[in-house]
Design a protein around this motif. Structure first.
Motif, short mmCIF file in Angstrom:
data_model
loop_
_atom_site.label_atom_id
_atom_site.label_comp_id
_atom_site.label_asym_id
_atom_site.label_seq_id
_atom_site.Cartn_x
_atom_site.Cartn_y
_atom_site.Cartn_z
N LYS A 7 0.83 -1.20 0.00
CA LYS A 7 0.00 0.00 0.00
C LYS A 7 0.87 1.26 0.00
CE LYS A 7 -3.83 -2.32 2.33
NZ LYS A 7 -4.71 -2.35 3.52
N ARG A 8 0.58 2.13 -0.93
CA ARG A 8 1.36 3.35 -1.08
C ARG A 8 1.33 4.21 0.18
NH1 ARG A 8 0.87 3.98 -5.85
NH2 ARG A 8 2.99 4.21 -6.65
N GLN A 9 0.20 4.29 0.85
CA GLN A 9 0.12 5.09 2.06
C GLN A 9 1.00 4.52 3.16
OE1 GLN A 9 -1.47 8.15 2.19
NE2 GLN A 9 -0.18 8.25 4.03
N ASN A 10 1.09 3.20 3.24
CA ASN A 10 1.99 2.59 4.23
C ASN A 10 3.44 2.94 3.94
OD1 ASN A 10 0.09 1.38 5.91
ND2 ASN A 10 0.06 -0.53 4.73
N ILE A 11 3.81 2.93 2.67
CA ILE A 11 5.18 3.31 2.30
C ILE A 11 5.47 4.74 2.73
CG2 ILE A 11 6.71 3.79 0.34
CD1 ILE A 11 6.45 0.83 0.83
N LYS A 12 4.56 5.65 2.44
CA LYS A 12 4.75 7.05 2.82
C LYS A 12 4.80 7.21 4.34
CE LYS A 12 2.77 9.07 -1.36
NZ LYS A 12 1.76 10.00 -1.94
N ASN A 13 3.92 6.49 5.05
CA ASN A 13 3.92 6.56 6.51
C ASN A 13 5.24 6.05 7.08
OD1 ASN A 13 1.32 7.55 6.45
ND2 ASN A 13 0.36 5.61 7.02
#
Length: 235
Positions: A7-13
């Motif tokens: 998940k892209r949001q997990n990467i950013k987080n």
């Protein structure tokens, strides 16, 4: 092998959390669908221009080298690189208290390293005796995983710089990832709401506790004074 963090949001987080707790390097294996160049110029799977996945607040810091992101095609290459780095070891009393456990698609691992601040080193030097050794210390790779061999994070089982390895959001760590680890830590839970935490939430809890240890904070309500079962990998 288990799938990568997807998940892209997990990467950013994960990037934001790593920056918040002073990580100096983030190691990424595979993950070509994500763009880790702050200027979005390196290209993705087909080497075409992509917009960056680096959060805006971190882009200048990465450009300046405050935190580096190093990419690898294979997990073995990443492990070899980590083991070639100098180990910022701060606690000689726990040299021998090491917990040992233990086809890759090139896209199922990521690790971030942290370095203890100077005050943690000073505290360790004041409480330990320097010994002559011919062993070369290497940075331990510690998996964050629910495993029988995992040490409780509350014990702050650290003695040096560490490379933490996170698994997939749903499947956890693959057998190949686990085989590459020098040990494991687990996060205690005190309720029955969920079997596991979100990967970025778990990373935040781990890095916060590591940073607490690295600052040399004296917390009389914790077990951080224990010298049993701390991680430092000597070879």
């Amino acid at each position: 092998p288990c799938p990568p963090i997807s998940k892209r949001q997990n990467i950013k987080n994960l990037l934001q959390i790593s920056a918040a707790y002073g990580c100096t390097s983030i190691f990424v294996v595979g993950q070509r669908k994500f763009e880790f160049d702050p200027d979005g110029t390196s290209g993705g799977t087909h080497r075409t221009p992509m917009s960056t996945d680096i959060p805006p607040a971190l882009q200048n810091g990465i450009r300046k080298g405050t935190m580096t992101i190093v990419r690898f095609d294979k997990l073995e290459e990443c492990v070899e690189h980590i083991k070639s780095l100098p180990c910022d070891h701060v606690d000689d009393d726990v040299d021998d208290d090491v917990a040992d456990d233990g086809d890759d698609d090139g896209e199922n691992a990521g690790a971030s390293t942290t370095t203890p601040p100077p005050n943690a080193k000073a505290k360790a030097k004041a409480t330990t005796t320097t010994t002559t050794t011919t062993r070369r210390r290497t940075i331990p790779i510690i998996g964050v995983e629910i495993d029988d061999a995992a040490l409780n994070l509350e014990r702050e089982p650290f003695a040096s710089s560490v490379a933490f390895m996170m698994g997939n959001e749903g499947s956890g760590m693959s057998s190949k990832q686990m085989a590459a680890c020098d040990g494991f830590i687990r996060i205690s839970q005190y309720g029955g709401g969920t079997a596991s935490l979100n990967v970025s939430v778990a990373a935040g809890v781990v890095l916060h506790r590591y940073f607490h240890w690295s600052r040399g904070v004296d917390d009389s309500n914790s077990n951080s004074s224990s010298t049993t079962g701390r991680y430092c990998d000597d070879v």
